[in-house]
Write a protein that holds these residues in place. Structure first.
Motif, PDB file in Angstrom:
ATOM      1  N   THR A 187      74.793  -9.835  14.238  1.00 39.00           N
ATOM      2  CA  THR A 187      74.258  -8.858  14.806  1.00 39.00           C
ATOM      3  C   THR A 187      72.844  -9.032  15.620  1.00 39.00           C
ATOM      4  O   THR A 187      72.259  -9.713  14.829  1.00 39.00           O
ATOM      5  CB  THR A 187      74.046  -7.566  13.985  1.00 39.00           C
ATOM      6  OG1 THR A 187      73.080  -7.758  12.993  1.00 39.00           O
ATOM      7  CG2 THR A 187      75.558  -7.019  13.256  1.00 39.00           C
ATOM      8  N   PRO A 188      72.659  -8.093  16.483  1.00 39.76           N
ATOM      9  CA  PRO A 188      71.349  -8.470  17.387  1.00 39.76           C
ATOM     10  C   PRO A 188      70.124  -8.129  16.106  1.00 39.76           C
ATOM     11  O   PRO A 188      68.931  -8.949  16.384  1.00 39.76           O
ATOM     12  CB  PRO A 188      71.354  -7.343  18.272  1.00 39.76           C
ATOM     13  CG  PRO A 188      72.838  -6.991  18.672  1.00 39.76           C
ATOM     14  CD  PRO A 188      73.381  -7.246  17.428  1.00 39.76           C
ATOM     15  N   GLN A 189      70.133  -7.294  15.154  1.00 36.12           N
ATOM     16  CA  GLN A 189      69.270  -7.022  14.216  1.00 36.12           C
ATOM     17  C   GLN A 189      69.029  -8.311  13.327  1.00 36.12           C
ATOM     18  O   GLN A 189      67.839  -8.743  13.079  1.00 36.12           O
ATOM     19  CB  GLN A 189      69.412  -5.632  13.537  1.00 36.12           C
ATOM     20  CG  GLN A 189      69.563  -4.426  14.383  1.00 36.12           C
ATOM     21  CD  GLN A 189      70.588  -4.284  15.092  1.00 36.12           C
ATOM     22  OE1 GLN A 189      71.782  -4.863  14.905  1.00 36.12           O
ATOM     23  NE2 GLN A 189      70.858  -3.430  15.939  1.00 36.12           N
ATOM     24  N   ARG A 190      70.278  -8.683  12.969  1.00 38.84           N
ATOM     25  CA  ARG A 190      70.181  -9.906  11.994  1.00 38.84           C
ATOM     26  C   ARG A 190      69.511 -11.212  12.684  1.00 38.84           C
ATOM     27  O   ARG A 190      68.825 -11.674  12.013  1.00 38.84           O
ATOM     28  CB  ARG A 190      71.468 -10.135  11.387  1.00 38.84           C
ATOM     29  CG  ARG A 190      71.526 -11.356  10.429  1.00 38.84           C
ATOM     30  CD  ARG A 190      72.730 -11.352   9.701  1.00 38.84           C
ATOM     31  NE  ARG A 190      72.702 -12.579   8.732  1.00 38.84           N
ATOM     32  CZ  ARG A 190      73.554 -13.448   8.687  1.00 38.84           C
ATOM     33  NH1 ARG A 190      74.567 -13.446   9.662  1.00 38.84           N
ATOM     34  NH2 ARG A 190      73.461 -14.655   7.851  1.00 38.84           N
ATOM     35  N   PHE A 191      70.290 -11.427  14.069  1.00 46.08           N
ATOM     36  CA  PHE A 191      69.355 -12.468  14.841  1.00 46.08           C
ATOM     37  C   PHE A 191      67.924 -12.380  14.971  1.00 46.08           C
ATOM     38  O   PHE A 191      67.417 -13.270  14.973  1.00 46.08           O
ATOM     39  CB  PHE A 191      70.271 -12.261  16.261  1.00 46.08           C
ATOM     40  CG  PHE A 191      70.038 -13.723  16.860  1.00 46.08           C
ATOM     41  CD1 PHE A 191      70.709 -14.929  16.786  1.00 46.08           C
ATOM     42  CD2 PHE A 191      68.935 -13.693  18.044  1.00 46.08           C
ATOM     43  CE1 PHE A 191      70.572 -16.053  17.393  1.00 46.08           C
ATOM     44  CE2 PHE A 191      68.775 -14.738  18.711  1.00 46.08           C
ATOM     45  CZ  PHE A 191      69.400 -15.862  18.510  1.00 46.08           C
ATOM     46  N   GLY A 192      67.290 -11.179  15.236  1.00 43.47           N
ATOM     47  CA  GLY A 192      66.086 -10.940  15.581  1.00 43.47           C
ATOM     48  C   GLY A 192      65.138 -11.337  13.923  1.00 43.47           C
ATOM     49  O   GLY A 192      64.204 -11.963  14.062  1.00 43.47           O
ATOM     50  N   SER A 193      65.847 -10.808  12.794  1.00 49.43           N
ATOM     51  CA  SER A 193      65.102 -11.178  11.513  1.00 49.43           C
ATOM     52  C   SER A 193      65.364 -12.627  11.409  1.00 49.43           C
ATOM     53  O   SER A 193      64.102 -12.828  10.891  1.00 49.43           O
ATOM     54  CB  SER A 193      65.742 -10.394  10.526  1.00 49.43           C
ATOM     55  OG  SER A 193      65.904  -8.952  10.839  1.00 49.43           O
ATOM     56  N   MET A 194      66.243 -13.111  11.765  1.00 53.93           N
ATOM     57  CA  MET A 194      66.322 -14.552  11.440  1.00 53.93           C
ATOM     58  C   MET A 194      65.130 -15.470  12.349  1.00 53.93           C
ATOM     59  O   MET A 194      64.720 -16.220  11.858  1.00 53.93           O
ATOM     60  CB  MET A 194      67.592 -15.174  11.803  1.00 53.93           C
ATOM     61  CG  MET A 194      67.877 -16.430  11.555  1.00 53.93           C
ATOM     62  SD  MET A 194      69.359 -17.194  12.212  1.00 53.93           S
ATOM     63  CE  MET A 194      69.284 -17.009  14.318  1.00 53.93           C
ATOM     64  N   ILE A 195      65.145 -15.211  13.488  1.00 58.43           N
ATOM     65  CA  ILE A 195      64.188 -15.416  14.564  1.00 58.43           C
ATOM     66  C   ILE A 195      62.703 -15.481  13.911  1.00 58.43           C
ATOM     67  O   ILE A 195      61.871 -16.364  13.796  1.00 58.43           O
ATOM     68  CB  ILE A 195      64.197 -15.032  15.926  1.00 58.43           C
ATOM     69  CG1 ILE A 195      65.697 -15.892  16.376  1.00 58.43           C
ATOM     70  CG2 ILE A 195      63.252 -15.580  16.994  1.00 58.43           C
ATOM     71  CD1 ILE A 195      65.735 -17.233  16.651  1.00 58.43           C
ATOM     72  N   ASP A 196      62.602 -14.138  13.488  1.00 57.93           N
ATOM     73  CA  ASP A 196      61.129 -13.915  12.971  1.00 57.93           C
ATOM     74  C   ASP A 196      60.925 -14.618  11.727  1.00 57.93           C
ATOM     75  O   ASP A 196      59.668 -15.197  11.412  1.00 57.93           O
ATOM     76  CB  ASP A 196      61.000 -12.251  12.680  1.00 57.93           C
ATOM     77  CG  ASP A 196      60.900 -11.460  13.832  1.00 57.93           C
ATOM     78  OD1 ASP A 196      60.813 -12.030  14.957  1.00 57.93           O
ATOM     79  OD2 ASP A 196      61.112 -10.314  13.817  1.00 57.93           O
TER      80      ASP A 196
END
Length: 98
Positions: free
Chosen positions: A60-69
């Protein structure tokens, strides 16, 4: 003094190990940042490449963003060497050659 000071100062707080998604992205991010700087264009290119990879199809976009952070946090604290060190053992077998 907060209730977390004892735990954080004693070194008992451990970061979660990387999974295959973080590991593969971590290697690419460390490669982009090996010159000591990562430009916005490099991050955007990384996101585009990862978005086209089958491994990330169902992220998901939320999980992807958290991973990159999270990866950027490791990069800022320990540099590209630490990011590679944490990533290499977890890169999926089918992507190791890549």
């Amino acid at each position: 003094m907060s209730i977390f000071d004892d735990v954080l100062q004693s070194g008992q707080f451990e970061e979660q190990p990387f999974g295959p998604h973080e590991a593969y992205a971590g290697i690419l991010l460390a490669s982009s940042a090996c010159d000591g700087h990562i430009a916005d264009e490099e991050v955007q290119g990384l996101v585009t490449i990862l978005g086209r990879t089958r491994l990330y199809q169902h992220v998901t976009p939320q999980r992807f963003g958290s991973m990159i952070d999270r990866l950027l946090g490791v990069l800022k604290r320990g540099g590209p060497e630490q990011l590679v060190q944490k990533s290499v053992p977890v890169v999926p077998t089918e992507l190791k050659e890549t």
